[in-house]
Enzyme design. Structure first.
Site, PDB file in Angstrom:
ATOM      1  N   ASN A  63       0.936  -1.206   0.140  1.00 35.10           N
ATOM      2  CA  ASN A  63       0.126   0.007  -0.071  1.00 35.10           C
ATOM      3  C   ASN A  63       0.849   1.268   0.114  1.00 35.10           C
ATOM      4  OD1 ASN A  63      -1.794   2.033   1.597  1.00 35.10           O
ATOM      5  ND2 ASN A  63      -2.984   0.662   0.924  1.00 35.10           N
ATOM      6  N   ALA A  64       0.489   2.269  -0.465  1.00 29.22           N
ATOM      7  CA  ALA A  64       1.106   3.621  -0.700  1.00 29.22           C
ATOM      8  C   ALA A  64       1.605   4.316   0.790  1.00 29.22           C
ATOM      9  CB  ALA A  64       0.303   4.573  -1.673  1.00 29.22           C
ATOM     10  N   CYS A  65       0.570   3.619   1.863  1.00 29.30           N
ATOM     11  CA  CYS A  65       0.798   4.017   2.910  1.00 29.30           C
ATOM     12  C   CYS A  65       1.293   2.633   3.718  1.00 29.30           C
ATOM     13  CB  CYS A  65      -0.403   4.156   3.875  1.00 29.30           C
ATOM     14  SG  CYS A  65      -0.175   4.314   5.612  1.00 29.30           S
ATOM     15  N   CYS A  71       1.230  -9.299   4.134  1.00 25.66           N
ATOM     16  CA  CYS A  71       1.994 -10.429   3.822  1.00 25.66           C
ATOM     17  C   CYS A  71       1.235 -11.376   3.248  1.00 25.66           C
ATOM     18  CB  CYS A  71       3.129 -11.079   4.783  1.00 25.66           C
ATOM     19  SG  CYS A  71       3.747  -9.802   5.725  1.00 25.66           S
ATOM     20  N   GLU A  73       1.387 -14.694   3.606  1.00 23.29           N
ATOM     21  CA  GLU A  73       1.031 -15.982   4.476  1.00 23.29           C
ATOM     22  C   GLU A  73      -0.102 -15.337   5.238  1.00 23.29           C
ATOM     23  OE1 GLU A  73       4.009 -14.267   4.243  1.00 23.29           O
ATOM     24  OE2 GLU A  73       5.591 -15.170   5.265  1.00 23.29           O
ATOM     25  N   CYS A 105       8.131 -13.542   8.025  1.00 25.28           N
ATOM     26  CA  CYS A 105       8.348 -12.160   9.114  1.00 25.28           C
ATOM     27  C   CYS A 105       8.021 -12.550  10.455  1.00 25.28           C
ATOM     28  CB  CYS A 105       7.888 -10.938   8.797  1.00 25.28           C
ATOM     29  SG  CYS A 105       6.090 -10.808   8.937  1.00 25.28           S
TER      30      CYS A 105
HETATM   31 ZN   LIG Z   1       4.844 -11.626   7.181  1.00 26.26          ZN
END
Ligand SMILES: [Zn+2]
Length: 148
Positions: A63-65, A71, A73, A105
């Site tokens: 997203n631009a933000c 993710c 997953e 992550c």
């Molecule tokens: Zn992740």
């Protein structure tokens, strides 16, 4: 310690994979094609297998933000939960990195842990080789639903 363990599963995991896992990795690679990542150009796909053999895929959605990005997953897990599936057998993750296995992550590890410790995470490379670890191995001493 976990490095040694990971190495062992890498050698074993890339060969003699069950057919359903080969397919799962392939589905993760397919899901990667839908990745929306104009900012990082880091495509990720995930394929999630439920205990009753339903398959849900996801890709990363940026997203631009920046901090609103999701993710692959978590995308796949949210799709499964929204369809009524919360018991998972395995998840495969795919990226374009050829020199290393894609690793979830910290946020995704915690998200996985919400749905159990003893299910498998297959971190793959584009050639289909993979590294297999359980959620518990990826997130030891975790905080989860039982702690509340
Ligand atoms: Zn992740």
């Amino acid at each position: 310690m976990s490095q040694v363990k990971a190495k062992e599963t890498e050698d074993h995991g890339s060969k003699n994979l069950p057919q359903e896992i080969v397919k799962l990795i392939s589905q993760a690679q397919e899901a990667k094609k839908q990745a929306y990542c104009p900012y990082s150009n880091f495509r990720v796909g995930a394929a999630l297998l439920t205990q009753d053999n339903r398959l849900f895929t996801g890709c990363n959605v940026e997203n631009a933000c920046y901090n609103l990005g999701v993710c692959a997953e978590r995308n796949a897990m949210a799709k499964a939960v929204s369809e009524g599936y919360k018991e998972f057998k395995a998840i495969a993750i795919a990226s374009d990195q050829t020199d290393r296995f894609i690793s979830p992550c910290g946020g995704c590890r915690q998200f996985m842990r919400e749905f159990g410790l003893n299910w498998d995470v297959y971190m793959s490379k584009p050639n289909g080789s993979c590294l297999k670890m359980t959620v518990e191995e990826l997130l030891p001493l975790s905080f989860g639903p039982d702690d509340l």
